[in-house]
Design an enzyme around this catalytic site. Structure first.
Site, PDB file in Angstrom:
ATOM      1  N   HIS A 151      69.049  55.286  89.177  1.00  0.00           N
ATOM      2  CA  HIS A 151      69.957  54.300  88.579  1.00  0.00           C
ATOM      3  C   HIS A 151      71.342  54.889  88.393  1.00  0.00           C
ATOM      4  CE1 HIS A 151      68.552  56.427  84.833  1.00  0.00           C
ATOM      5  NE2 HIS A 151      69.820  56.298  84.513  1.00  0.00           N
ATOM      6  N   HIS A 197      66.080  49.893  84.567  1.00  0.00           N
ATOM      7  CA  HIS A 197      67.485  49.661  84.926  1.00  0.00           C
ATOM      8  C   HIS A 197      67.824  50.223  86.298  1.00  0.00           C
ATOM      9  CE1 HIS A 197      67.311  53.555  83.005  1.00  0.00           C
ATOM     10  NE2 HIS A 197      68.587  53.765  82.884  1.00  0.00           N
ATOM     11  N   HIS A 211      76.976  58.555  84.482  1.00  0.00           N
ATOM     12  CA  HIS A 211      76.108  59.437  85.285  1.00  0.00           C
ATOM     13  C   HIS A 211      75.398  58.664  86.383  1.00  0.00           C
ATOM     14  CE1 HIS A 211      73.064  58.039  82.209  1.00  0.00           C
ATOM     15  NE2 HIS A 211      72.279  58.019  83.264  1.00  0.00           N
ATOM     16  N   HIS A 243      64.568  58.881  75.871  1.00  0.00           N
ATOM     17  CA  HIS A 243      65.405  57.798  75.397  1.00  0.00           C
ATOM     18  C   HIS A 243      64.542  56.783  74.661  1.00  0.00           C
ATOM     19  CE1 HIS A 243      68.219  59.543  78.167  1.00  0.00           C
ATOM     20  NE2 HIS A 243      67.433  59.290  79.188  1.00  0.00           N
ATOM     21  N   TYR A 252      70.144  65.892  81.551  1.00  0.00           N
ATOM     22  CA  TYR A 252      71.525  65.687  81.980  1.00  0.00           C
ATOM     23  C   TYR A 252      72.198  67.014  82.278  1.00  0.00           C
ATOM     24  CZ  TYR A 252      71.035  60.985  80.106  1.00  0.00           C
ATOM     25  OH  TYR A 252      70.606  59.708  79.850  1.00  0.00           O
ATOM     26  N   GLU A 262      71.680  62.966  86.195  1.00  0.00           N
ATOM     27  CA  GLU A 262      70.464  62.929  85.390  1.00  0.00           C
ATOM     28  C   GLU A 262      69.254  63.029  86.310  1.00  0.00           C
ATOM     29  OE1 GLU A 262      69.614  59.273  83.217  1.00  0.00           O
ATOM     30  OE2 GLU A 262      68.132  60.252  81.959  1.00  0.00           O
TER      31      GLU A 262
END
Lengths: 304, 304, 304, 304
Positions: A151, A197, A211, A243, A252, A262
């Protein structure tokens, strides 16, 4: 099937193309497909299409463009018409016109200032494994070796506005959102591929790039990725962590130019009739860093 | 978007409904949504829809029916028309007619003899987590606790025939196939949700049921699942192991009635323009059990 | 065999014993063995001895004492003699004198100001599993459920001095050390059980308590431990992360009283003739937090 | 400290030394230390001593000898005296006499017919990492890359007898045993290093060699090891699976000569005052293969 299938690729600016290439091939472990003047084309080892990351020589870091893959050739006309109807100009580029391997493309500028490509028919180059009786993977992978792009996370001044555009015009579904106490969207997560996502937006300067994330299969790969970072002296920005938003786990770190990368895994399947999850501003820390529960201010700064 | 989205549910026959329920809720760790006479409705903890598994009291084990979820209400008419055109009768059932939570349904009998439902609008019941500031999961899960259904594996006398039907009429994509030396398909893997398979067929008696698979997030969960089996005296049939075909990892075991279950993880993303992988008959052992490289004859026997 | 076998237990001060007990049994998932007035006795589920953690009601947090297990009864006399020879007073306590389950004990005050017990013959209470045909573990574990205590990390004003005492008098082996630019030891890691450390010292106030660590079997358990923290609102201090020193992976968090806990895994086997590893002051950040490469100042503060 | 510290090394017969070396260095991923005529010396990457595996050119596969490391030089005399007292002849070999890197050695023939060495002072060659500010591991490891040897599993006609000898004369502790219905030991697990076993015996022909096991850090490494086997066409004998006895997880496979190897992880810490676990003959299947619950007859056959 019609419309956007998934995130296809990102084009990232790097001042030193050779250094960036060394990093993306040896540390991250992407596969270089081809070079073309001031651009290099890379992909995850298990991607079949020509590229999912383009490195472009440029004075400073940042995002040059991003692309989504559509299901069918006819989707390009349909989506271009909708975008034009929304008052945004589009340009059309035949396969190959935007560089090696590139497919038929509709290009436009999103309300957030990002250049977006909708692509059909990018060259398929295979995943270096035979189509007959293959092993479960190549044996000679280098670095973190993510199989594929996952993503992209961008900044936008008006997250509500760009989110509406992505939902109404491009057909994205909202999976999660972080709401300010004043009732506007601080961050939104949008998908087309039923993951949590394909793209997300965070409040920040238009055109900003937070990112790009590559998929790995599990939490163990995040530790091994962090080991690779440490071994090669690559700055770890955050993680391995989890998350709250998306429930995914991530690591990251920065490329030599300052673009944030990421490694991501986890998340969940999202059905079109599932309801989005909402986070309050007070819980934003937990939404981003579920374990520490508070934001690292540096993490929230636009980086390019 | 249009057409079939993904595998929705399976309805499985069990002679002792109470015993089967105890097993599926306490050992597998599914959530019971409701009871309705001789049927019980269950789901994975992270599924939002009313059920992904129906247990039906019946004299012997086996598969009663399976269902696919479609994107839009209009897909039901479109697909029903195509199925009828292919010479197969369909019946239409309004939401609720086929039991608690059931959506609008087109029902037909596949060329392999299996009863198949296409469903739109099954009740959404949520995943027991708040839509505002949720944790990453419930804290009180029991058993293996798979978040969701993954795929179903069936037997068919004419795998070529049913595969053609699923591709041409229902719009499935072939990801992998095992070919006999004589040139017919011994097994095929078909998807709509871009995973390696929503459904697969293996040569065997029409109407046969090989297994239903639940998703878990990683290889570690397979070990923990096997620990649960051993703790509860549940027969492990095979695994934890890896498949050459799909590259996924799985653990096989039986419910008290004799229906085979799988915990499954891994696999890969499949694009509509990716090429299918082919396995030769000589390599079938490795395709199924990548590590041992040979088939367990019991594993190849139809179980119901 | 003779001498100290391994770290046996820690006694930790907590102002609210009930709250601390709820935390250590439900979140950490230790097993309560017994209560005795203002003290509660706990153990990891796979420990056979009566306790590895004692909670003691006290006005503020901190470490009351720590204990090492010796191989044989005669080791107590031998070690007491050596300690007295080093000019440190010892007291002797018969089994049961220091509380429920306690063994024969030699008690003394280390040069760092910590109260240390050497113990032989603590009560064995078993791990709740049968000695005949056991399963691989209990099925009803709660919280993080570490099988056992791993190590303890203390503060000392004179790390060189206390390290010499532990090596010369108690027979510990130095596995790793962090050296200041001026040539004194900033931190030392010492073992008797061939792991990377039973005990470690960090420069700080005498009597200071940095953390007590419980063992878990792998990196996955650290993520699950962090999930438990987040679920229960327990503050995560750092991690899941990796240490350069010891190569182990850890997760840090606080009990309700403010005592720091760690879940720890990894490390390596250390032979008596292996050479210690040395870290320079400049690399101390990487020694402690291998991925981030810099120290969290809060982490370096003595907590009790 | 005195007595035996841990398993030190195994010497294994291979008809084709070059082929065996290719396998042990490239597939298993051991490090070759040196060659000496018809013998090759190898070690796990994180072992500091000169070798933990010797390959010896010989007409057929099998075990040539095994070695234990003792704590102190004086242990050699003490143990030699005890062994002689038990009526078994010993020979003494100075450092270097038994080959490159070899330490002071007491050699004898165990009641089970195996040649056993007790060693002190084998050459230390380091683990290829600096002693100053090291990374957490080398970055260029090949194959399964186990850090170290773990245990050895042998056959004996009289398991009771050899177990008594190992306990009474050599000071080993019994952790687990499988008892026949007639009351004799079918298999025993014995340790000196507080793990579940440095050595184990299974009923079978005297001098028989069941397998040698290398340690890996977690269950994930077993899957990656099995992937390596499959990639290189190495026959997987069993696993990845779990043992009821020891609770450890393992993967079995064969070297090109027919010697069985295991990758092993897990198990538990064993205190000298812990009680051994007993398995009945009826539960032997579960003791060995906890998940399948039944023995693979081929697995029980002596291999050399």
């Amino acid at each position: 099937m019609s419309g956007i299938l998934r995130l296809s690729h990102a084009e990232v600016r790097v001042p030193d193309l050779e250094l960036a290439l060394a990093y993306y091939t040896e540390v991250v472990g992407l596969i270089e497909t081809t070079r073309d003047g001031d651009r290099a084309f890379l992909k995850g080892w298990d991607e079949h299409q020509h590229h999912s990351l383009i490195l472009k020589s440029a004075p400073t870091y940042g995002l040059e463009s991003l692309g989504f893959k559509v299901h069918e050739a006819s989707d390009l006309d349909d989506l271009a018409a909708k975008i034009e109807q929304a008052g945004i100009e589009t340009t059309r580029h035949a396969a190959g016109d935007l560089g090696p391997g590139s497919g038929d493309t509709v290009r436009f500028r999103a309300p957030s200032g990002h250049t977006v490509d909708l692509v059909h028919g990018m060259d398929q180059v295979g995943n270096a494994m035979p189509l007959l009786n293959p092993p479960i993977g190549p044996d000679n992978l280098t670095g973190m070796a993510p199989p594929r792009l996952d993503h992209i996370f961008l900044m936008a001044e008006d997250v509500d506005g760009v989110t509406d555009f992505f939902r109404d015009v491009l057909g994205f579904r909202l999976t999660e959102q972080i709401m300010s106490d004043d009732g506007y969207q601080l961050a939104t997560f949008l998908e087309r591929c039923h993951s949590t996502h394909d793209i997300a937006f965070l409040t920040g300067p238009d055109g900003g790039f937070h990112h790009v994330a590559f998929w790995v299969d599990d939490w163990n790969e995040l530790r091994m990725g962090a080991d690779k970072c440490a071994y090669h002296g690559v700055t770890v920005d955050a993680g391995p962590t989890r998350h709250g938003a998306t429930r995914g786990c991530g690591l990251y770190f920065f490329d030599p130019a300052g673009n944030r990368n990421e490694l991501y895994t986890g998340g969940y399947w999202f059905d079109p009739d599932d309801e989005p999850t909402t986070w309050t501003e007070a819980e934003m820390g937990r939404a981003i860093f579920y374990y520490q529960g508070q934001l690292n201010p540096a993490f929230m700064t636009v980086h390019s």
